[in-house]
Design a protein around this motif. Structure first.
Motif, PDB file in Angstrom:
ATOM      1  N   ILE A  95       0.837  -1.205   0.000  1.00 41.24           N
ATOM      2  CA  ILE A  95       0.000   0.000   0.000  1.00 41.24           C
ATOM      3  C   ILE A  95       0.870   1.253   0.000  1.00 41.24           C
ATOM      4  CG2 ILE A  95      -1.679   1.315   1.354  1.00 41.24           C
ATOM      5  CD1 ILE A  95      -2.787  -1.397   2.333  1.00 41.24           C
ATOM      6  N   VAL A  96       1.900   1.266   0.838  1.00 38.92           N
ATOM      7  CA  VAL A  96       2.780   2.435   0.922  1.00 38.92           C
ATOM      8  C   VAL A  96       3.507   2.661  -0.400  1.00 38.92           C
ATOM      9  CG1 VAL A  96       4.863   3.346   2.033  1.00 38.92           C
ATOM     10  CG2 VAL A  96       3.064   2.312   3.421  1.00 38.92           C
ATOM     11  N   CYS A  97       3.912   1.587  -1.062  1.00 37.83           N
ATOM     12  CA  CYS A  97       4.634   1.708  -2.336  1.00 37.83           C
ATOM     13  C   CYS A  97       3.717   2.042  -3.508  1.00 37.83           C
ATOM     14  CB  CYS A  97       5.379   0.411  -2.645  1.00 37.83           C
ATOM     15  SG  CYS A  97       6.726   0.039  -1.512  1.00 37.83           S
ATOM     16  N   GLU A 103      -8.048  -5.591   8.184  1.00 38.61           N
ATOM     17  CA  GLU A 103      -8.745  -5.113   9.379  1.00 38.61           C
ATOM     18  C   GLU A 103      -7.766  -4.834  10.515  1.00 38.61           C
ATOM     19  OE1 GLU A 103     -11.893  -4.187   9.816  1.00 38.61           O
ATOM     20  OE2 GLU A 103     -12.028  -4.481   7.646  1.00 38.61           O
ATOM     21  N   ARG A 104      -6.734  -5.668  10.633  1.00 31.52           N
ATOM     22  CA  ARG A 104      -5.742  -5.435  11.689  1.00 31.52           C
ATOM     23  C   ARG A 104      -4.988  -4.135  11.438  1.00 31.52           C
ATOM     24  NH1 ARG A 104      -4.691 -11.230  11.512  1.00 31.52           N
ATOM     25  NH2 ARG A 104      -2.884 -10.844  10.175  1.00 31.52           N
ATOM     26  N   LEU A 105      -4.680  -3.866  10.182  1.00 30.34           N
ATOM     27  CA  LEU A 105      -4.012  -2.604   9.854  1.00 30.34           C
ATOM     28  C   LEU A 105      -4.937  -1.419  10.103  1.00 30.34           C
ATOM     29  CD1 LEU A 105      -2.144  -3.580   6.555  1.00 30.34           C
ATOM     30  CD2 LEU A 105      -1.146  -3.241   8.818  1.00 30.34           C
ATOM     31  N   LEU A 106      -6.216  -1.602   9.828  1.00 27.49           N
ATOM     32  CA  LEU A 106      -7.192  -0.541  10.101  1.00 27.49           C
ATOM     33  C   LEU A 106      -7.283  -0.266  11.599  1.00 27.49           C
ATOM     34  CD1 LEU A 106     -10.172  -1.302   7.682  1.00 27.49           C
ATOM     35  CD2 LEU A 106      -9.000   0.891   7.925  1.00 27.49           C
ATOM     36  N   THR A 107      -7.368  -1.336  12.376  1.00 21.96           N
ATOM     37  CA  THR A 107      -7.465  -1.195  13.829  1.00 21.96           C
ATOM     38  C   THR A 107      -6.234  -0.503  14.394  1.00 21.96           C
ATOM     39  OG1 THR A 107      -8.777  -3.229  13.922  1.00 21.96           O
ATOM     40  CG2 THR A 107      -7.807  -2.452  15.988  1.00 21.96           C
ATOM     41  N   SER A 108      -5.082  -0.765  13.789  1.00 22.26           N
ATOM     42  CA  SER A 108      -3.835  -0.146  14.245  1.00 22.26           C
ATOM     43  C   SER A 108      -3.649   1.258  13.689  1.00 22.26           C
ATOM     44  CB  SER A 108      -2.642  -1.016  13.828  1.00 22.26           C
ATOM     45  OG  SER A 108      -2.758  -2.320  14.343  1.00 22.26           O
ATOM     46  N   GLU A 109      -4.621   1.737  12.907  1.00 21.11           N
ATOM     47  CA  GLU A 109      -4.591   3.081  12.316  1.00 21.11           C
ATOM     48  C   GLU A 109      -3.408   3.276  11.373  1.00 21.11           C
ATOM     49  OE1 GLU A 109      -4.700   5.854  15.540  1.00 21.11           O
ATOM     50  OE2 GLU A 109      -6.777   5.404  16.050  1.00 21.11           O
ATOM     51  N   MET A 110      -3.031   2.193  10.681  1.00 20.54           N
ATOM     52  CA  MET A 110      -1.928   2.285   9.732  1.00 20.54           C
ATOM     53  C   MET A 110      -2.405   2.453   8.295  1.00 20.54           C
ATOM     54  SD  MET A 110       0.777  -0.467  11.297  1.00 20.54           S
ATOM     55  CE  MET A 110       1.161  -0.451  13.058  1.00 20.54           C
ATOM     56  N   ILE A 111      -3.677   2.136   8.039  1.00 20.08           N
ATOM     57  CA  ILE A 111      -4.250   2.369   6.716  1.00 20.08           C
ATOM     58  C   ILE A 111      -5.652   2.939   6.883  1.00 20.08           C
ATOM     59  CG2 ILE A 111      -2.950   0.479   5.654  1.00 20.08           C
ATOM     60  CD1 ILE A 111      -5.597  -1.126   5.604  1.00 20.08           C
ATOM     61  N   ALA A 112      -6.132   3.545   5.816  1.00 24.93           N
ATOM     62  CA  ALA A 112      -7.517   4.018   5.749  1.00 24.93           C
ATOM     63  C   ALA A 112      -8.223   3.216   4.663  1.00 24.93           C
ATOM     64  CB  ALA A 112      -7.556   5.505   5.427  1.00 24.93           C
ATOM     65  N   TYR A 113      -9.455   2.797   4.936  1.00 22.18           N
ATOM     66  CA  TYR A 113     -10.213   1.975   3.989  1.00 22.18           C
ATOM     67  C   TYR A 113     -11.555   2.638   3.715  1.00 22.18           C
ATOM     68  CZ  TYR A 113     -12.716  -2.048   2.058  1.00 22.18           C
ATOM     69  OH  TYR A 113     -13.449  -2.883   1.253  1.00 22.18           O
ATOM     70  N   VAL A 119       4.955  -4.588  11.593  1.00 19.54           N
ATOM     71  CA  VAL A 119       3.694  -4.090  12.154  1.00 19.54           C
ATOM     72  C   VAL A 119       3.573  -4.503  13.619  1.00 19.54           C
ATOM     73  CG1 VAL A 119       1.181  -4.291  12.015  1.00 19.54           C
ATOM     74  CG2 VAL A 119       2.535  -4.033   9.921  1.00 19.54           C
ATOM     75  N   GLN A 120       4.002  -5.712  13.930  1.00 12.85           N
ATOM     76  CA  GLN A 120       3.908  -6.195  15.307  1.00 12.85           C
ATOM     77  C   GLN A 120       4.759  -5.346  16.251  1.00 12.85           C
ATOM     78  OE1 GLN A 120       5.118 -10.267  15.787  1.00 12.85           O
ATOM     79  NE2 GLN A 120       4.556 -10.363  17.940  1.00 12.85           N
ATOM     80  N   THR A 148      -1.905   5.623   6.142  1.00 17.37           N
ATOM     81  CA  THR A 148      -1.944   6.794   7.008  1.00 17.37           C
ATOM     82  C   THR A 148      -0.506   7.247   7.276  1.00 17.37           C
ATOM     83  OG1 THR A 148      -1.823   5.464   9.017  1.00 17.37           O
ATOM     84  CG2 THR A 148      -4.026   5.907   8.115  1.00 17.37           C
ATOM     85  N   PRO A 149      -0.326   8.436   7.845  1.00 19.49           N
ATOM     86  CA  PRO A 149       1.043   8.848   8.210  1.00 19.49           C
ATOM     87  C   PRO A 149       1.739   7.829   9.110  1.00 19.49           C
ATOM     88  CG  PRO A 149      -0.414  10.734   8.294  1.00 19.49           C
ATOM     89  CD  PRO A 149      -1.290   9.539   8.041  1.00 19.49           C
ATOM     90  N   LEU A 150       0.974   7.211  10.021  1.00 20.81           N
ATOM     91  CA  LEU A 150       1.575   6.199  10.890  1.00 20.81           C
ATOM     92  C   LEU A 150       2.005   4.984  10.079  1.00 20.81           C
ATOM     93  CD1 LEU A 150       2.294   5.117  13.692  1.00 20.81           C
ATOM     94  CD2 LEU A 150      -0.061   4.272  13.891  1.00 20.81           C
ATOM     95  N   GLY A 151       1.156   4.547   9.154  1.00 20.76           N
ATOM     96  CA  GLY A 151       1.505   3.398   8.330  1.00 20.76           C
ATOM     97  C   GLY A 151       2.738   3.650   7.485  1.00 20.76           C
TER      98      GLY A 151
END
Length: 400
Positions: free
Chosen positions: A99-101, A135-145, A168-169, A155-158
């Motif tokens: 996603i970031v790339c 969903e795990r990435l969403l919960t961790s606020e690393m992506i927006a869906y 991620v862990q 997201t900036p955090l992701g």
């Protein structure tokens, strides 16, 4: 062999390359099996050349050479199983990086990303729990869906997690720990950085005797008792009575060692006290510096104005080079000349900034740097910096 073009057949005239000269003759070195597989694997690559099987032809000068080629490069018994890198890390890590790339921007590309990979040729991508990883990435606020369009974005955090090389862990562990309490000292930040699982202990980091006798904890209370509260999350409640696990004890030892390393403790004393050689210490400092910089990236993703960010970058510099952060400017200008021992002499002389070094007399510099060639380089550099400052001042005084 950096080409990435369709090919049906690859010809190798030789499996040796020239690696310099020896006794006025070219020194020929055989390629490795991995290099051979890489070269011949250009033929018939998946998704290229109409997906037809490829051929590799290697020329042999004699029957003897043919047998050697077969045994070393072609015989099935000499090869290694080729595995996808997707088997080496958690699915959510690959998903976030995709996603970031920009390789993954929605549900469709998320599926095709894995389906068209080497992994997808060996497994059924439909069996991947992509929705759960998302969903795990969403919960961790690393992506927006966006459910309406199926679009995903980092997201900036992701982005901070992916670009800093954290898993991620590990990022979750760091963010949850920082949500509970931010460390107040460099000692605490270093302990937090090393508490994650994204680093490998150097070989021989801890002896059985050190672990059995709980020596890292003893040293912690003897020399750093003021900072024990900062690293309680690294220690079990009964840590003074029961030996720590190997990794816990080694991590505590690393925190103590690197704290001394940043304080310009002489290398010989560090090696004797911690029973590690300079190469191990430097590698450990480089790793810790990277992790501390990653913590700064995580904080910056949430609060770009946090004063902690610059302090962590200073600490990362200190860990990488084994010198206090106040010498960062001097190191930037003289890092190719000054050694860690030179910086120690500057500290003893009360010089901790570039301005003070520039104001030193020739006599003071001669006492600090007994090596004439080094002294000459420093004087030349100081003169060059002075001329640059003078020129900048003249430019500022000129009317616009």
């Amino acid at each position: 062999m950096g080409i990435n073009l369709p090919a049906d057949t690859v010809y190798l005239e030789t499996v040796k390359y020239q690696a310099g000269d020896y006794d006025n003759r070219p020194s020929l070195v055989p390629i490795s099996r991995a290099e051979f597989d890489n070269m011949t694997g250009r033929a018939g690559r998946l998704g290229m050349a109409n997906d037809r099987p490829g051929r590799a032809i290697v020329l042999a000068d004699s029957d003897f050479d043919r047998d050697i080629l077969w045994e070393n490069y072609i015989s099935p018994g000499t090869g290694q199983e080729v595995k996808s890198v997707f088997d080496r890390a958690a699915l959510e890590d690959w998903l976030l990086h995709g996603i970031v790339c920009g390789l993954i921007d929605g549900d469709e590309t998320m599926t095709s990303f894995f389906r068209h990979s080497f992994w997808g040729r060996q497994h059924d991508p439909a069996a991947l729990p992509l929705a759960r990883a998302r969903e795990r990435l969403l919960t961790s606020e690393m992506i927006a869906y966006h459910p309406a369009t199926g679009a995903v974005s980092a997201t900036p955090l992701g982005r901070a997690v992916a670009l800093s090389g954290l898993s991620v862990q590990a990022a979750r562990r760091y963010t949850s720990q920082m949500a509970l309490r931010l460390p107040e000292t460099p000692f605490g930040w270093l302990a937090l950085a090393l508490s994650g699982g994204d680093w490998t202990l150097p070989a021989g980091m801890l002896s059985r005797f050190e672990q059995h006798e709980n020596l890292p904890v003893r040293m912690l209370y003897q020399r750093f008792d003021y900072a024990v509260e900062e690293i309680t999350f690294l220690l079990p409640t009964n840590h003074r009575k029961v030996p720590l696990s190997y990794r816990q004890a080694a991590t505590v030892k690393a925190v103590l060692l690197l704290t001394d390393w940043c304080r310009l403790t002489p290398v010989q004393r560090l090696e004797e006290q911690y029973q590690l050689h300079l190469g191990q210490i430097m590698a450990l400092g480089e790793t810790a510096g990277h992790l501390v910089a990653a913590l700064a990236a995580l904080i910056e993703a949430r609060d770009r104005q946090s004063p902690v960010i610059e302090a962590l970058h200073d600490q990362a510099f200190s860990l990488r080079h084994g010198i206090p952060a106040e010498y960062r400017e001097i190191h930037q200008k003289f890092g190719d000349v000054l050694s860690r021992m030179d910086v120690s002499r500057l500290q003893q002389a009360g010089i901790d900034c570039l301005g003070e070094l520039a104001e030193s007399t020739d006599e003071q510099l001669s006492r600090l740097f007994v090596d004439n060639s080094k002294l000459l380089k420093i004087k030349e550099k100081l003169q060059s910096l002075k001329e640059e400052d003078d020129m900048a001042m003249v430019m500022r005084q000129q009317p616009s």
